[in-house]
Scaffold this motif. Structure first.
Motif, PDB file in Angstrom:
ATOM      1  N   ASN A 128      14.931 -10.501  37.791  1.00  0.00           N
ATOM      2  CA  ASN A 128      16.377 -10.436  37.607  1.00  0.00           C
ATOM      3  C   ASN A 128      16.878 -11.542  36.685  1.00  0.00           C
ATOM      4  OD1 ASN A 128      17.916  -8.323  39.486  1.00  0.00           O
ATOM      5  ND2 ASN A 128      16.060  -8.975  40.532  1.00  0.00           N
ATOM      6  N   ALA A 129      16.213 -12.695  36.718  1.00  0.00           N
ATOM      7  CA  ALA A 129      16.586 -13.770  35.796  1.00  0.00           C
ATOM      8  C   ALA A 129      16.303 -13.361  34.351  1.00  0.00           C
ATOM      9  CB  ALA A 129      15.830 -15.051  36.146  1.00  0.00           C
ATOM     10  N   VAL A 130      15.169 -12.711  34.117  1.00  0.00           N
ATOM     11  CA  VAL A 130      14.834 -12.254  32.757  1.00  0.00           C
ATOM     12  C   VAL A 130      15.831 -11.198  32.292  1.00  0.00           C
ATOM     13  CG1 VAL A 130      13.140 -10.984  31.398  1.00  0.00           C
ATOM     14  CG2 VAL A 130      12.398 -12.838  32.904  1.00  0.00           C
ATOM     15  N   LEU A 131      16.158 -10.241  33.172  1.00  0.00           N
ATOM     16  CA  LEU A 131      17.131  -9.213  32.812  1.00  0.00           C
ATOM     17  C   LEU A 131      18.498  -9.830  32.519  1.00  0.00           C
ATOM     18  CD1 LEU A 131      16.285  -6.407  35.418  1.00  0.00           C
ATOM     19  CD2 LEU A 131      15.642  -6.499  33.006  1.00  0.00           C
ATOM     20  N   ILE A 160      22.147 -21.054  38.041  1.00  0.00           N
ATOM     21  CA  ILE A 160      22.292 -21.972  39.175  1.00  0.00           C
ATOM     22  C   ILE A 160      23.002 -21.297  40.346  1.00  0.00           C
ATOM     23  CG2 ILE A 160      23.382 -24.118  39.944  1.00  0.00           C
ATOM     24  CD1 ILE A 160      22.700 -25.306  37.233  1.00  0.00           C
ATOM     25  N   PRO A 161      24.177 -20.670  40.140  1.00  0.00           N
ATOM     26  CA  PRO A 161      24.770 -19.954  41.280  1.00  0.00           C
ATOM     27  C   PRO A 161      23.924 -18.781  41.757  1.00  0.00           C
ATOM     28  CG  PRO A 161      26.042 -19.595  39.278  1.00  0.00           C
ATOM     29  CD  PRO A 161      25.086 -20.698  38.992  1.00  0.00           C
ATOM     30  N   MET A 162      23.183 -18.144  40.840  1.00  0.00           N
ATOM     31  CA  MET A 162      22.307 -17.053  41.246  1.00  0.00           C
ATOM     32  C   MET A 162      21.256 -17.550  42.226  1.00  0.00           C
ATOM     33  SD  MET A 162      20.217 -14.425  38.810  1.00  0.00           S
ATOM     34  CE  MET A 162      18.455 -14.486  39.003  1.00  0.00           C
ATOM     35  N   THR A 163      20.748 -18.747  41.998  1.00  0.00           N
ATOM     36  CA  THR A 163      19.773 -19.333  42.917  1.00  0.00           C
ATOM     37  C   THR A 163      20.357 -19.467  44.315  1.00  0.00           C
ATOM     38  OG1 THR A 163      18.765 -20.567  41.100  1.00  0.00           O
ATOM     39  CG2 THR A 163      18.293 -21.327  43.332  1.00  0.00           C
ATOM     40  N   ALA A 164      21.581 -19.976  44.385  1.00  0.00           N
ATOM     41  CA  ALA A 164      22.225 -20.179  45.684  1.00  0.00           C
ATOM     42  C   ALA A 164      22.513 -18.861  46.385  1.00  0.00           C
ATOM     43  CB  ALA A 164      23.524 -20.971  45.494  1.00  0.00           C
ATOM     44  N   VAL A 165      23.060 -17.896  45.643  1.00  0.00           N
ATOM     45  CA  VAL A 165      23.424 -16.610  46.252  1.00  0.00           C
ATOM     46  C   VAL A 165      22.178 -15.854  46.706  1.00  0.00           C
ATOM     47  CG1 VAL A 165      24.533 -14.395  45.826  1.00  0.00           C
ATOM     48  CG2 VAL A 165      25.568 -16.476  44.948  1.00  0.00           C
ATOM     49  N   CYS A 166      21.114 -15.884  45.899  1.00  0.00           N
ATOM     50  CA  CYS A 166      19.863 -15.221  46.295  1.00  0.00           C
ATOM     51  C   CYS A 166      19.271 -15.855  47.550  1.00  0.00           C
ATOM     52  CB  CYS A 166      18.853 -15.299  45.150  1.00  0.00           C
ATOM     53  SG  CYS A 166      19.145 -14.117  43.832  1.00  0.00           S
ATOM     54  N   ALA A 167      19.260 -17.186  47.589  1.00  0.00           N
ATOM     55  CA  ALA A 167      18.719 -17.873  48.765  1.00  0.00           C
ATOM     56  C   ALA A 167      19.534 -17.540  50.006  1.00  0.00           C
ATOM     57  CB  ALA A 167      18.700 -19.377  48.522  1.00  0.00           C
ATOM     58  N   PHE A 168      20.854 -17.464  49.852  1.00  0.00           N
ATOM     59  CA  PHE A 168      21.716 -17.129  50.989  1.00  0.00           C
ATOM     60  C   PHE A 168      21.445 -15.707  51.475  1.00  0.00           C
ATOM     61  CE2 PHE A 168      25.841 -15.464  52.580  1.00  0.00           C
ATOM     62  CZ  PHE A 168      25.942 -16.266  53.707  1.00  0.00           C
ATOM     63  N   ALA A 169      21.363 -14.754  50.539  1.00  0.00           N
ATOM     64  CA  ALA A 169      21.088 -13.362  50.919  1.00  0.00           C
ATOM     65  C   ALA A 169      19.741 -13.238  51.607  1.00  0.00           C
ATOM     66  CB  ALA A 169      21.146 -12.466  49.682  1.00  0.00           C
ATOM     67  N   LEU A 170      18.737 -13.944  51.089  1.00  0.00           N
ATOM     68  CA  LEU A 170      17.404 -13.884  51.681  1.00  0.00           C
ATOM     69  C   LEU A 170      17.396 -14.501  53.079  1.00  0.00           C
ATOM     70  CD1 LEU A 170      14.489 -13.041  51.110  1.00  0.00           C
ATOM     71  CD2 LEU A 170      14.076 -15.327  50.215  1.00  0.00           C
ATOM     72  N   ALA A 171      18.109 -15.617  53.249  1.00  0.00           N
ATOM     73  CA  ALA A 171      18.173 -16.257  54.565  1.00  0.00           C
ATOM     74  C   ALA A 171      18.826 -15.339  55.592  1.00  0.00           C
ATOM     75  CB  ALA A 171      18.945 -17.572  54.461  1.00  0.00           C
ATOM     76  N   VAL A 172      19.935 -14.709  55.223  1.00  0.00           N
ATOM     77  CA  VAL A 172      20.619 -13.804  56.154  1.00  0.00           C
ATOM     78  C   VAL A 172      19.729 -12.605  56.471  1.00  0.00           C
ATOM     79  CG1 VAL A 172      22.590 -12.255  56.442  1.00  0.00           C
ATOM     80  CG2 VAL A 172      22.920 -14.512  55.422  1.00  0.00           C
ATOM     81  N   ALA A 173      19.061 -12.058  55.452  1.00  0.00           N
ATOM     82  CA  ALA A 173      18.204 -10.891  55.671  1.00  0.00           C
ATOM     83  C   ALA A 173      17.051 -11.205  56.612  1.00  0.00           C
ATOM     84  CB  ALA A 173      17.666 -10.376  54.336  1.00  0.00           C
ATOM     85  N   THR A 174      16.441 -12.391  56.469  1.00  0.00           N
ATOM     86  CA  THR A 174      15.304 -12.726  57.322  1.00  0.00           C
ATOM     87  C   THR A 174      15.745 -13.086  58.741  1.00  0.00           C
ATOM     88  OG1 THR A 174      15.382 -14.982  56.446  1.00  0.00           O
ATOM     89  CG2 THR A 174      13.818 -13.481  55.447  1.00  0.00           C
ATOM     90  N   VAL A 175      16.860 -13.795  58.863  1.00  0.00           N
ATOM     91  CA  VAL A 175      17.336 -14.185  60.200  1.00  0.00           C
ATOM     92  C   VAL A 175      17.878 -12.972  60.955  1.00  0.00           C
ATOM     93  CG1 VAL A 175      19.056 -15.543  61.449  1.00  0.00           C
ATOM     94  CG2 VAL A 175      17.799 -16.575  59.563  1.00  0.00           C
TER      95      VAL A 175
END
Length: 239
Positions: A128-131, A160-175
């Motif tokens: 997604n970063a490349v796209l 930079i914000p993409m990193t934060a939003v992706c990490a947040f989405a992944l954390a919520v999905a796993t928890v």
């Protein structure tokens, strides 16, 4: 006499479907990934990532291409605003039961859930970063002509914000053990950030142009990544 629908063992059917996924012969890409990762099983798990399959990739390309075209017409950095939300949805659907056709067999491999999660998350983020980078560069060059400095500034602004939003989405999905919850949380969080920036500064692009936010973005990304790693520390097959 045919059995009723209640007699169907859906778990057994699902495992049969997963077995078909794992029984196919590896292609050149999978063989290359297997050599790089030093694990044919991990390579198969990577290439069966739901949000790296062709329909997902085509959807991401279409959305970011539309954003690049709109950016060129309006002069607004729509790619920078779209890319974090697109990546958040994709990364939420990169791992977990109910969305992964190879989930049951992946849990039986001699590879930790955490390793599968990390490899898939990094791959989804990178794609997604490349796209997003390609769409960003095209829109910037179309607006101002060749200008590497401008393109780099725009790229860093949304990466930079993409990193934060992706990490947040992944954390919520796993928890929450729900890809839908992760995707919804990621998109909602990014929407709140964009709207808050609009209220505070008067323009939507503040979420990706205000350098004061970069450090909080990175802190949030690191914290949410730690949460996702902690969530995958539980016994195998129970997530």
């Amino acid at each position: 006499m045919n059995g009723s629908p209640d007699d169907v063992d859906l778990g057994r059917v699902w495992i049969s479907v997963a077995a078909e996924v794992w029984r196919r012969q590896p292609g050149w890409l999978e063989r290359t990934a297997g050599r790089l990762l030093r694990s044919p099983g991990l390579a198969r798990a990577l290439l069966t990532t739901p949000s790296l399959l062709l329909p997902w990739l085509l959807t991401s390309v279409v959305v970011l291409a539309a954003g690049a075209a709109a950016t060129t017409d309006s002069g607004q950095p729509l790619v920078a605003l779209l890319a974090p939300a697109v990546a958040a949805v994709a990364i939420a659907y990169s791992y977990g039961p109910g969305i992964d056709p190879a989930w049951e067999l992946a849990c039986s491999m001699a590879i930790s859930d955490r390793m599968v999660l990390l490899v898939r998350a990094l791959a989804v983020f990178a794609v997604n970063a490349v796209l997003g980078l390609a769409a960003s560069v095209v829109s910037v060059v179309s607006l101002s002509g060749p200008g590497g400095g401008t393109a780099a500034a725009v790229t860093v602004g949304w990466l930079i914000p993409m990193t934060a939003v992706c990490a947040f989405a992944l954390a919520v999905a796993t928890v929450a053990r729900s890809a839908n919850a992760g995707a919804a949380a990621g998109v909602a969080a990014w929407l709140i950030i964009v709207l808050s920036g609009r209220v505070a500064s008067g323009h939507f692009a503040a979420a990706v142009t205000d350098t004061v936010l970069f450090l909080p973005y990175l802190a949030i990304g690191a914290g949410c990544a730690a949460v996702a790693l902690y969530a995958t520390r539980i016994p195998r097959g129970t997530l």
